[in-house]
Scaffold this motif. Structure first.
Motif, PDB file in Angstrom:
ATOM      1  N   ARG A  53      49.003  32.696  31.877  1.00 45.30           N
ATOM      2  CA  ARG A  53      48.389  33.913  32.409  1.00 45.30           C
ATOM      3  C   ARG A  53      49.167  34.387  33.634  1.00 45.30           C
ATOM      4  O   ARG A  53      49.420  33.617  34.559  1.00 45.30           O
ATOM      5  CB  ARG A  53      46.931  33.640  32.782  1.00 45.30           C
ATOM      6  CG  ARG A  53      46.180  34.826  33.390  1.00 45.30           C
ATOM      7  CD  ARG A  53      44.722  34.426  33.605  1.00 45.30           C
ATOM      8  NE  ARG A  53      43.950  35.461  34.281  1.00 45.30           N
ATOM      9  CZ  ARG A  53      43.614  35.442  35.572  1.00 45.30           C
ATOM     10  NH1 ARG A  53      44.007  34.420  36.330  1.00 45.30           N
ATOM     11  NH2 ARG A  53      42.911  36.412  36.104  1.00 45.30           N
ATOM     12  N   GLU A  63      46.935  42.323  33.081  1.00 44.30           N
ATOM     13  CA  GLU A  63      46.787  40.882  32.952  1.00 44.30           C
ATOM     14  C   GLU A  63      47.392  40.473  31.608  1.00 44.30           C
ATOM     15  O   GLU A  63      47.060  41.024  30.570  1.00 44.30           O
ATOM     16  CB  GLU A  63      45.297  40.514  33.004  1.00 44.30           C
ATOM     17  CG  GLU A  63      44.987  39.059  32.736  1.00 44.30           C
ATOM     18  CD  GLU A  63      43.494  38.817  32.599  1.00 44.30           C
ATOM     19  OE1 GLU A  63      42.963  37.962  33.327  1.00 44.30           O
ATOM     20  OE2 GLU A  63      42.855  39.493  31.767  1.00 44.30           O
ATOM     21  N   THR A 132      40.640  45.071  26.373  1.00 42.75           N
ATOM     22  CA  THR A 132      39.502  44.256  26.812  1.00 42.75           C
ATOM     23  C   THR A 132      38.170  44.756  26.260  1.00 42.75           C
ATOM     24  O   THR A 132      37.130  44.160  26.537  1.00 42.75           O
ATOM     25  CB  THR A 132      39.430  44.218  28.350  1.00 42.75           C
ATOM     26  OG1 THR A 132      39.363  45.562  28.857  1.00 42.75           O
ATOM     27  CG2 THR A 132      40.641  43.514  28.928  1.00 42.75           C
ATOM     28  N   LEU A 186      47.023  39.092  40.206  1.00 47.16           N
ATOM     29  CA  LEU A 186      45.899  38.895  39.293  1.00 47.16           C
ATOM     30  C   LEU A 186      44.576  39.188  39.997  1.00 47.16           C
ATOM     31  O   LEU A 186      43.670  39.777  39.408  1.00 47.16           O
ATOM     32  CB  LEU A 186      45.906  37.467  38.746  1.00 47.16           C
ATOM     33  CG  LEU A 186      46.979  37.140  37.702  1.00 47.16           C
ATOM     34  CD1 LEU A 186      47.087  35.639  37.494  1.00 47.16           C
ATOM     35  CD2 LEU A 186      46.679  37.834  36.382  1.00 47.16           C
ATOM     36  N   SER A 191      38.129  44.594  37.567  1.00 45.73           N
ATOM     37  CA  SER A 191      37.378  43.726  36.659  1.00 45.73           C
ATOM     38  C   SER A 191      37.355  44.253  35.227  1.00 45.73           C
ATOM     39  O   SER A 191      37.375  43.465  34.279  1.00 45.73           O
ATOM     40  CB  SER A 191      35.945  43.544  37.169  1.00 45.73           C
ATOM     41  OG  SER A 191      35.267  44.795  37.230  1.00 45.73           O
ATOM     42  N   CYS A 194      40.133  42.877  33.147  1.00 46.08           N
ATOM     43  CA  CYS A 194      40.250  41.424  33.060  1.00 46.08           C
ATOM     44  C   CYS A 194      39.466  40.893  31.870  1.00 46.08           C
ATOM     45  O   CYS A 194      38.302  41.254  31.672  1.00 46.08           O
ATOM     46  CB  CYS A 194      39.745  40.763  34.337  1.00 46.08           C
ATOM     47  SG  CYS A 194      40.775  41.074  35.777  1.00 46.08           S
TER      48      CYS A 194
END
Length: 411
Positions: A53, A63, A132, A186, A191, A194
């Motif tokens: 990661r 990410e 995501t 990171l 959010s 992520c």
């Protein structure tokens, strides 16, 4: 398909995983790994391993979850198996992760549409937090239907379903390590971008060839809806970036609402209203790293800024006292190079190092070369290379590339 022939297929897939990965293992070790993978897959004992990661900033902050070498081999085999049937499934107007398509084909299509009658207006749409937000059970169901309908031999179909199910039911968050130098970046990622903050059963990891193809496939039915039900003639999609062209803004508004409803009801996705843009085609659009006009291209400012930052970094390596401030690389081979050499400055202009820099600089010059950018390329060399001009010179009068000065060959 026996184990030996399957092992050979995996070895062939390994050859497509990139030279940097190939260098990590000698050929006999790769062959042995493929043999072990064949055994595990035949026994249905394979599962995805550890992910790496880290964060990237170009073209935007993301990410990344990179699978290990063995998993890349398995994914490469799966993609090779389905690539042709996938291409037949897609409409002509989708351009990501397809042979014969790609970034510049998408840009050329956008320009062609801009020049066509009835396409005086353009609507740009972007799917909010696309990777995501993908609902994996919906994707897996549609993907298995696809695998069952493309005429694969039973043993290949069953193996493809097994691998796909393992990938889509696996969460990289259960088994990963973070690159130390990327942790500050990171931590700065919002959010909603992520994977850890995605709802259950939602989100694909960015960073693997399988994820790219799964994501492209996920929006395929949207493509067919836009082309065959809405009957949009002026359409192009590059992953989750959508372009729709029409005669006026009122028509585009109707199409926008229909697309938003379809995404929500069928794919559990939503449009990013902050990135929605109506414009007249002749005024140009920001698309895939360029400012695209009907008859020409300009390079986006972020590409130029990225090159300037890299030039400053290179100058810092040779003269840290004269160039104390620079943007350190946070990913890729230059990030590893910085970790190893950052405390041993200044460096000498040795040939291998200069050739490595040449390759990086020319990657940006290659991007600029697709646009109307002669004056920009020339200005960058004369105004921003600085001391680097002692090491590099223009390849030609058009500044299409830079070459390392031969006198450093035996430095």
């Amino acid at each position: 398909m026996d184990k030996n022939s399957f092992s050979v297929e995996l070895l062939r897939a390994a050859s497509s995983c990139g030279q940097s990965l190939q260098k990590a293992l000698a050929l006999p070790m790769v062959a042995s790994l493929c043999s072990e993978l064949a055994e595990a897959l035949y026994a249905r004992a394979w599962k995805p391993g550890i992910y790496t990661r880290f964060a990237v900033q170009e073209p935007k902050l993301r990410e990344i979850f990179a699978p290990d070498f063995a998993d890349r081999v398995v994914e490469a085999w799966l993609v090779a198996l389905v690539e042709k049937p996938l291409s037949r499934l897609f409409i002509e107007d989708t351009y990501a992760n397809r042979k014969g398509k790609g970034t510049y084909a998408a840009i050329n299509k956008a320009q062609k549409l801009m020049r066509s009658p009835g396409h005086e207006w353009c609507l740009q749409l972007d799917v909010r937090s696309f990777f995501t937000s993908i609902h994996r059970p919906t994707l897996l169901r549609n993907w298995i239907d696809f695998l069952n309908g493309i005429g694969l031999a039973p043993e290949y179909r069953e193996l493809a379903v097994y691998i796909s199910t393992a990938l889509l039911k696996n969460s990289p968050l259960e088994n990963f390590h973070s690159v130390k130098s990327s942790r500050p970046l990171l931590d700065s990622i919002p959010s909603h971008k992520c994977l850890a903050d995605s709802p259950p059963d939602t989100g694909l990891p960015i960073g693997s060839v399988a994820s790219q193809h799964f994501a492209n496939f996920y929006l395929n039915e949207l493509d067919h809806f836009i082309k065959h039900e809405l009957r949009v003639k002026g359409y192009a999609r590059y992953m989750d970036d959508l372009l729709l062209f029409g005669p006026d803004s009122a028509v585009l508004l109707v199409w926008r609402d229909a697309v938003a409803e379809y995404l929500e009801n069928r794919l559990r996705l939503s449009l990013h209203t902050g990135k929605e843009l109506f414009s007249k085609s002749g005024q140009g659009i920001e698309y895939l790293g360029y400012r695209v006009y009907p008859h020409y291209l300009h390079v986006c400012s972020r590409t130029v800024s990225a090159l300037k930052a890299r030039l400053d970094f290179f100058k810092h390596l040779f003269r840290p006292e004269r160039f104390p401030f620079c943007q350190r690389p946070v990913r890729g081979s230059w990030q590893v190079f910085w970790e190893n050499a950052g405390t041993a400055l200044p460096l000498l202009p040795e040939w291998p190092l200069l050739k490595r820099m040449e390759g990086t600089i020319n990657s940006y010059y290659g991007i600029m070369g697709h646009a109307q950018s002669y004056k920009l390329r020339k200005a960058l060399y004369h105004k921003h290379f600085g001391l680097l001009r002692s090491f590099f010179h223009p390849a030609d009068a058009g500044y299409t590339a830079i070459h390392t000065a031969k006198r450093f060959l035996h430095y």
